[in-house]
Design a protein around this motif. Structure first.
Motif, PDB file in Angstrom:
ATOM      1  N   ASN A 195       6.591  11.412  -8.502  1.00 47.22           N
ATOM      2  CA  ASN A 195       6.930   9.865  -8.540  1.00 47.22           C
ATOM      3  C   ASN A 195       7.908   9.776  -7.611  1.00 47.22           C
ATOM      4  N   GLU A 206       8.587   8.354  -3.439  1.00 47.00           N
ATOM      5  CA  GLU A 206       8.253   7.317  -2.549  1.00 47.00           C
ATOM      6  C   GLU A 206       8.290   7.871  -1.133  1.00 47.00           C
ATOM      7  N   ASP A 254       1.851  10.800  -9.705  1.00 51.04           N
ATOM      8  CA  ASP A 254       1.545   9.791  -8.504  1.00 51.04           C
ATOM      9  C   ASP A 254       2.648   9.427  -7.800  1.00 51.04           C
ATOM     10  N   SER A 255       2.644   9.797  -6.538  1.00 48.11           N
ATOM     11  CA  SER A 255       3.663   9.221  -5.436  1.00 48.11           C
ATOM     12  C   SER A 255       2.891   8.718  -4.366  1.00 48.11           C
ATOM     13  N   SER A 256       3.881   7.603  -3.868  1.00 46.65           N
ATOM     14  CA  SER A 256       3.119   6.798  -2.897  1.00 46.65           C
ATOM     15  C   SER A 256       3.799   7.235  -1.508  1.00 46.65           C
ATOM     16  N   TYR A 257       2.917   6.969  -0.371  1.00 46.36           N
ATOM     17  CA  TYR A 257       3.445   7.232   0.980  1.00 46.36           C
ATOM     18  C   TYR A 257       3.385   6.207   1.805  1.00 46.36           C
ATOM     19  N   ASN A 307      -1.037   4.215   4.375  1.00 45.09           N
ATOM     20  CA  ASN A 307      -0.427   4.242   3.193  1.00 45.09           C
ATOM     21  C   ASN A 307      -1.269   4.497   2.009  1.00 45.09           C
ATOM     22  N   THR A 328      -1.537   6.450  -2.291  1.00 45.04           N
ATOM     23  CA  THR A 328      -0.922   7.265  -3.272  1.00 45.04           C
ATOM     24  C   THR A 328      -1.640   8.911  -3.239  1.00 45.04           C
ATOM     25  N   THR A 335      -1.929  12.049  -5.834  1.00 48.08           N
ATOM     26  CA  THR A 335      -2.228  12.130  -7.148  1.00 48.08           C
ATOM     27  C   THR A 335      -2.090  13.615  -7.579  1.00 48.08           C
TER      28      THR A 335
END
Length: 162
Positions: free
Chosen positions: A101, A103, A129-132, A148, A150, A152
């Motif tokens: 989780n 960012e 899930d983590s975002s970039y 950009n 996600t 998973t």
């Protein structure tokens, strides 16, 4: 480890909170900045040169199960040059391993001669899930394409500069 700046440690399960690595000059180390089990990490305005492994690594200790890095991870305004790799043929500049989780933001960095045959950075083994966001970075004088998305538990993010 042979990192110039090393935060965390093997079998260290407590999160390292609100880490700031800023305004350093690092030259000639195995790794430049190595953070294990970080929560909210900023690596900003550093000059990292002549590493023989990752210039910046944010990850968990693979020998300690169920440990991850979390929160906002900001890699910004760094100059990273000549990540030679153990064989002298190249190594990726940035490595993220086991976000949970998180960012991840990689912004306004300058990379010179830092790939492992193409991969500039890599993230894998997401716990959740983590975002970039990858924006406004350059490699060998050329602007890199922004990206950009996600990461998973079944995918990874790898950015190729060449």
């Amino acid at each position: 480890t042979n990192a110039a700046i090393y935060i965390g440690g093997q079998y260290f399960t407590t999160k390292n909170e609100n880490i700031v690595v800023k305004n350093n000059e690092i030259d000639g180390h195995y790794m430049g900045v190595y953070v294990i089990h970080g929560n909210n990490v900023m690596v900003e305005n550093n000059r990292i040169e002549n590493t023989t492994h990752n210039a910046i690594a944010i990850q968990c200790d693979s020998s300690t199960p169920n440990t991850y890095f979390t929160g906002k991870i900001l890699i910004k305004n760094n100059y990273i040059n000549n990540c030679k790799g153990d064989s002298g043929t190249g190594e990726r500049a940035i490595r993220f391993n086991t976000p949970d989780n998180a960012e991840i933001i990689v912004e306004s960095n300058t990379f010179v001669n830092c790939t492992d045959g193409g991969s500039l950075l890599k993230t894998q083994k997401a716990a959740s899930d983590s975002s970039y966001v990858f924006t406004n970075n350059t490699y060998n004088g050329s602007k890199l394409t922004d990206a950009n998305g996600t990461i998973t538990t079944t995918s990874q993010w790898e950015y190729f500069a060449e």
